[in-house]
Write a protein that holds these residues in place. Sequence first.
Motif, mmCIF file in Angstrom:
data_model
loop_
_atom_site.group_PDB
_atom_site.id
_atom_site.type_symbol
_atom_site.label_atom_id
_atom_site.label_comp_id
_atom_site.label_asym_id
_atom_site.label_seq_id
_atom_site.Cartn_x
_atom_site.Cartn_y
_atom_site.Cartn_z
ATOM 1 N N TYR A 146 -4.695 -2.335 -4.661
ATOM 2 C CA TYR A 146 -4.654 -1.028 -4.213
ATOM 3 C C TYR A 146 -4.808 0.023 -5.067
ATOM 4 O O TYR A 146 -4.232 0.915 -5.392
ATOM 5 C CB TYR A 146 -2.922 -0.723 -3.575
ATOM 6 C CG TYR A 146 -2.607 -1.581 -2.651
ATOM 7 C CD1 TYR A 146 -2.880 -1.705 -1.529
ATOM 8 C CD2 TYR A 146 -1.396 -2.560 -3.032
ATOM 9 C CE1 TYR A 146 -2.557 -3.020 -0.445
ATOM 10 C CE2 TYR A 146 -1.020 -3.721 -2.126
ATOM 11 C CZ TYR A 146 -1.356 -3.640 -0.896
ATOM 12 O OH TYR A 146 -1.165 -4.689 0.022
ATOM 13 N N ALA A 177 0.900 3.800 -3.126
ATOM 14 C CA ALA A 177 0.467 5.099 -2.861
ATOM 15 C C ALA A 177 1.290 6.387 -3.120
ATOM 16 O O ALA A 177 1.129 7.610 -3.331
ATOM 17 C CB ALA A 177 0.229 5.286 -1.441
ATOM 18 N N ARG A 200 0.851 -1.182 0.161
ATOM 19 C CA ARG A 200 -0.058 -0.054 -0.078
ATOM 20 C C ARG A 200 1.014 1.375 -0.045
ATOM 21 O O ARG A 200 0.700 2.073 -0.731
ATOM 22 C CB ARG A 200 -0.937 -0.121 1.005
ATOM 23 C CG ARG A 200 -1.872 1.079 1.405
ATOM 24 C CD ARG A 200 -2.869 0.909 2.568
ATOM 25 N NE ARG A 200 -3.564 -0.291 2.539
ATOM 26 C CZ ARG A 200 -4.499 -0.489 1.918
ATOM 27 N NH1 ARG A 200 -5.085 0.089 0.966
ATOM 28 N NH2 ARG A 200 -5.063 -1.741 2.243
ATOM 29 N N THR A 201 2.018 1.231 0.912
ATOM 30 C CA THR A 201 2.829 2.499 0.797
ATOM 31 C C THR A 201 3.376 2.486 -0.486
ATOM 32 O O THR A 201 3.667 3.706 -0.802
ATOM 33 C CB THR A 201 3.741 2.012 2.149
ATOM 34 O OG1 THR A 201 3.218 1.891 3.214
ATOM 35 C CG2 THR A 201 4.885 3.078 2.361
ATOM 36 N N SER A 213 -5.042 7.830 -6.906
ATOM 37 C CA SER A 213 -4.278 9.066 -6.312
ATOM 38 C C SER A 213 -2.954 9.464 -6.521
ATOM 39 O O SER A 213 -2.628 10.605 -6.971
ATOM 40 C CB SER A 213 -4.371 8.766 -4.755
ATOM 41 O OG SER A 213 -4.149 9.981 -3.927
ATOM 42 N N THR A 263 -7.267 2.241 -5.146
ATOM 43 C CA THR A 263 -7.457 3.745 -4.777
ATOM 44 C C THR A 263 -6.303 4.382 -4.552
ATOM 45 O O THR A 263 -6.284 5.543 -4.914
ATOM 46 C CB THR A 263 -8.386 3.716 -3.320
ATOM 47 O OG1 THR A 263 -9.487 2.843 -3.702
ATOM 48 C CG2 THR A 263 -8.668 4.955 -2.789
ATOM 49 N N GLU A 264 -5.248 3.709 -3.949
ATOM 50 C CA GLU A 264 -3.970 4.587 -3.965
ATOM 51 C C GLU A 264 -3.271 4.811 -5.416
ATOM 52 O O GLU A 264 -2.707 5.751 -5.415
ATOM 53 C CB GLU A 264 -2.930 3.516 -2.898
ATOM 54 C CG GLU A 264 -3.454 3.446 -1.489
ATOM 55 C CD GLU A 264 -4.649 2.408 -1.437
ATOM 56 O OE1 GLU A 264 -5.145 2.175 -0.003
ATOM 57 O OE2 GLU A 264 -4.999 1.643 -2.338
#
Length: 185
Positions: free
Chosen positions: A141, A131, A127-128, A147, A143-144
Amino acid sequence: MRSIRPGSPWRRRRRWPLVLISLLVFAAVAAVRALNVPPPVAGHAAIVDGDTLRIAQVRVRLIGIDAPERDQVCHTADGADWPCGKEARQFLVRSIAGQPVSCVPTGRDIYGRTLARCRVADADLGRTIVAAGWAVTYIDYATEQSSARAQHFGIWQGEFDNPADWRRTSGGDPSLWEAIRNWFG
């Protein structure tokens, strides 16, 4: 010759062997898959590239993401080349910062690496990375990734080849035989 009606007991009895065989095959596949899932791994990690690390001699591939390969080059918005694969690796090095990593394996990939979700403290590494814009994701992931893309983070600051496409065109994917050997090795 006797005709068999669709709902007759004779018709239902003929299905039982097929159902039983299907259940046995499913159970066998599940058992083999369960035996192939490596145990959890934790400790200090050496970073191989933007989505692969080594913990105590175990090669771990972060599941759900695909970061640029170490030698991969991307292009800035104005068209200049930059070593995005090396920068993706450096981002993972900074994210871990010498802290212990804990991974929960889900299986092995075609290269024989342990596929796992890994955490540093309370942060999901996959996720990190996504993102911050240093890897693509296919589902996990999304959504990340949206973004990071909208904010032009990491690889999204310009143009890049999808890491899977880059490996294919650069000869980085293994042959079928190598993939089978790596999966069991």
